[in-house]
Design an enzyme around this catalytic site. Sequence first.
Site, PDB file in Angstrom:
ATOM      1  N   LYS A 208      11.485  17.208  79.391  1.00  0.00           N
ATOM      2  CA  LYS A 208      12.874  16.756  79.407  1.00  0.00           C
ATOM      3  C   LYS A 208      13.193  16.012  78.109  1.00  0.00           C
ATOM      4  CE  LYS A 208      16.053  13.743  81.880  1.00  0.00           C
ATOM      5  NZ  LYS A 208      16.325  12.890  83.022  1.00  0.00           N
ATOM      6  N   GLU A 214       1.485  13.369  76.047  1.00  0.00           N
ATOM      7  CA  GLU A 214       0.541  14.413  76.493  1.00  0.00           C
ATOM      8  C   GLU A 214       1.065  15.791  76.113  1.00  0.00           C
ATOM      9  OE1 GLU A 214       1.691  11.917  78.356  1.00  0.00           O
ATOM     10  OE2 GLU A 214       0.191  11.219  79.808  1.00  0.00           O
ATOM     11  N   GLY A 265      13.359  14.116  85.969  1.00  0.00           N
ATOM     12  CA  GLY A 265      12.182  14.968  85.737  1.00  0.00           C
ATOM     13  C   GLY A 265      11.613  15.537  87.026  1.00  0.00           C
ATOM     14  N   ARG A 266      11.467  14.693  88.055  1.00  0.00           N
ATOM     15  CA  ARG A 266      10.846  15.170  89.300  1.00  0.00           C
ATOM     16  C   ARG A 266      11.808  16.004  90.148  1.00  0.00           C
ATOM     17  NH1 ARG A 266      11.238   9.910  88.620  1.00  0.00           N
ATOM     18  NH2 ARG A 266      12.590   8.635  89.942  1.00  0.00           N
ATOM     19  N   GLU A 351       7.177   8.211  92.819  1.00  0.00           N
ATOM     20  CA  GLU A 351       7.850   7.834  91.576  1.00  0.00           C
ATOM     21  C   GLU A 351       9.305   7.443  91.872  1.00  0.00           C
ATOM     22  OE1 GLU A 351       8.645  10.465  87.899  1.00  0.00           O
ATOM     23  OE2 GLU A 351       6.785   9.488  87.345  1.00  0.00           O
ATOM     24  N   HIS A 382     -11.887  19.339 107.775  1.00  0.00           N
ATOM     25  CA  HIS A 382     -13.332  19.195 107.565  1.00  0.00           C
ATOM     26  C   HIS A 382     -13.616  18.154 106.498  1.00  0.00           C
ATOM     27  CE1 HIS A 382     -14.190  22.562 110.207  1.00  0.00           C
ATOM     28  NE2 HIS A 382     -13.034  23.034 109.750  1.00  0.00           N
ATOM     29  N   LYS A 491       2.152   3.411  79.005  1.00  0.00           N
ATOM     30  CA  LYS A 491       2.379   4.201  77.782  1.00  0.00           C
ATOM     31  C   LYS A 491       2.279   3.309  76.542  1.00  0.00           C
ATOM     32  CE  LYS A 491       5.804   7.476  79.617  1.00  0.00           C
ATOM     33  NZ  LYS A 491       7.188   7.930  79.483  1.00  0.00           N
TER      34      LYS A 491
HETATM   35  O1  F6P Z   1       5.821   9.945  84.225  1.00  0.00           O
HETATM   36  C1  F6P Z   1       7.088   9.680  83.745  1.00  0.00           C
HETATM   37  C2  F6P Z   1       7.874  10.910  83.457  1.00  0.00           C
HETATM   38  O2  F6P Z   1       9.002  10.513  82.784  1.00  0.00           O
HETATM   39  C3  F6P Z   1       8.231  11.722  84.698  1.00  0.00           C
HETATM   40  O3  F6P Z   1       9.305  11.202  85.379  1.00  0.00           O
HETATM   41  C4  F6P Z   1       8.483  13.042  84.084  1.00  0.00           C
HETATM   42  O4  F6P Z   1       8.546  14.053  85.035  1.00  0.00           O
HETATM   43  C5  F6P Z   1       7.310  13.143  83.136  1.00  0.00           C
HETATM   44  O5  F6P Z   1       7.149  11.830  82.642  1.00  0.00           O
HETATM   45  C6  F6P Z   1       7.459  14.115  82.006  1.00  0.00           C
HETATM   46  O6  F6P Z   1       8.546  13.797  81.193  1.00  0.00           O
HETATM   47  P1  F6P Z   1       9.135  14.827  80.158  1.00  0.00           P
HETATM   48  O7  F6P Z   1       9.636  15.999  80.932  1.00  0.00           O
HETATM   49  O8  F6P Z   1      10.216  14.105  79.434  1.00  0.00           O
HETATM   50  O9  F6P Z   1       8.024  15.250  79.238  1.00  0.00           O
END
Ligand code: F6P
Length: 522
Positions: A208, A214, A265-266, A351, A382, A491
């Site tokens: 987003k 990452e 995002g979620r 979240e 199990h 972060k």
């Molecule tokens: O973990 C925080 C967060 O902002 C989530 O809400 C989101 O889904 C994820 O990081 C990834 O964010 P982005 O889509 O901006 O890379």
Amino acid sequence: MNTTRCDRTPSWAALQARFETSGRSFDLRPEFAADPLRFASFSQSAPHVFADLSKNLIDEATQALLLDLARESGLESHRDAMFAGAKINSTEQRAVMHWLLRNPPLALTDQGRADIKNVATELAQVHSTLDAMLAYAEAVRADADITDVVNIGIGGSDLGPQMAVLALDEFVTPGKRFHFVSNVDGHELAAVLKKVKVESTLFLIASKTFTTIETMTNAHSAKAWFEAQGGTHIARHFAALTTNVAAANNFGISTTFGFWDWVGGRYSVWSAIGLPLAIAIGAPGFRAFLAGAHDMDEHFRTAPLAQNLPVRLGLLDVWYRNFHGFTSRSVAPYHCALKRYPAYLQQLEMESNGKRVDASGEALPFSTSPVVWGEPGTNGQHAYFQMLHQGTDVVPVEFVAVKKPLHSLPGHHTLLLANVLAQAQALMLGKADAGGHKHFTGNRPSTFLLLDELTPTSLGALIALQEHRVFVSGSLWGINSFDQWGVELGKVLAKDVEARLLSGDTAGLDGSTAGLLARLQA
Ligand code: F6P
């Protein structure tokens, strides 16, 4: 919008009193014995999902009080504000309109809906982006030279498409493999890069913000690998799914599909973030996924509270968390394709509702998000079901089952259904005629969600149901379910620690971090 935090309503006190007189001692077994209609009274159909709530620790009087709590808290006004495009994500001053992503175009929308006109411009943008993205998905599907699609994203930019591609495996086009890389741990990307070839791979960089460390690290490494292997045609082999198209262009990606800051995002699997799913199941399949979710939106938006499934589930969540004091909910999908469904729900609920202050910043005097966890059945049986049956804590379980399987192996599905029904039964009935280690207290609550089949439509409806039930508890608790400031501190600290790992500087660190850092460098 006119809302009141749940603990400031008259019904909150009434529910506290109710819990003391008959909630704490409530027993499902005599309730079923006394009321042959209990199943009918506490079950209902919603679009594409049937729900049996009868094995939950509630009776008509408690349910009526919970519905009063919802009314007095202003749940309907809050819900209507979301569907009117109001900026209910108050800490970020943003509207919350993931539901708009699955709304039909204006011409096909119920013209009685005055509120949809507030967001007509956004709805037009949604459909032009959706059409472009689905045309691209179809082109990729038709391109036999592309055999591997690698989605690079994390959190909502990973869990939604990954969960859905796995869940709808039976609908996935043959000849394409889908890989999901989320972790900054290089093992994950390295393992995927070993399996794919430059000329037949499409990388989707899903973020987003297009800043998540990452995703950016993995995207840079994927691009470096692509170029090192002689790849040149970035426009053909990389596409970006993001609200930050400028950053994607700067990164060197010209094929982009956008979305908007009013999609959390979620909640973004319905947007361009859903492109892996669209490639996997095709444009009609993706439209069916959206349509199933839209049917659930309409149910949530219009059904009376007493017959509104997301409302009833959200109210049970509040009853269990704030009155019974249950700390977690286990989700048990009896469908092995739903293997990432528990992880998806973890982000969605924890979240969204893992907050300790209300929307105005005031510390809350009650508990919020439960821990959400689980595994597909029968595997969970199990592993940890021992604790669900005989542990000291009561954990409400939410089963999901499908009536018709999409395979034809004889006997398996009957056995699977027998197990899910038996587990729900065992939790409730217990076993009183044995003592000590063989005794089961029973009276352990569960909800049973039943789909006819696991299809794009029913999955869309199931996921939208979960989104709205999280809205309901978050709304009653008076929190902002649409921000996630809690992920920021880690972060910031990671940046500092990364620099220290490179320099070896431990000055000013706490003793434990300094000790570990020194050990890592020795
Ligand atoms: O973990 C925080 C967060 O902002 C989530 O809400 C989101 O889904 C994820 O990081 C990834 O964010 P982005 O889509 O901006 O890379």
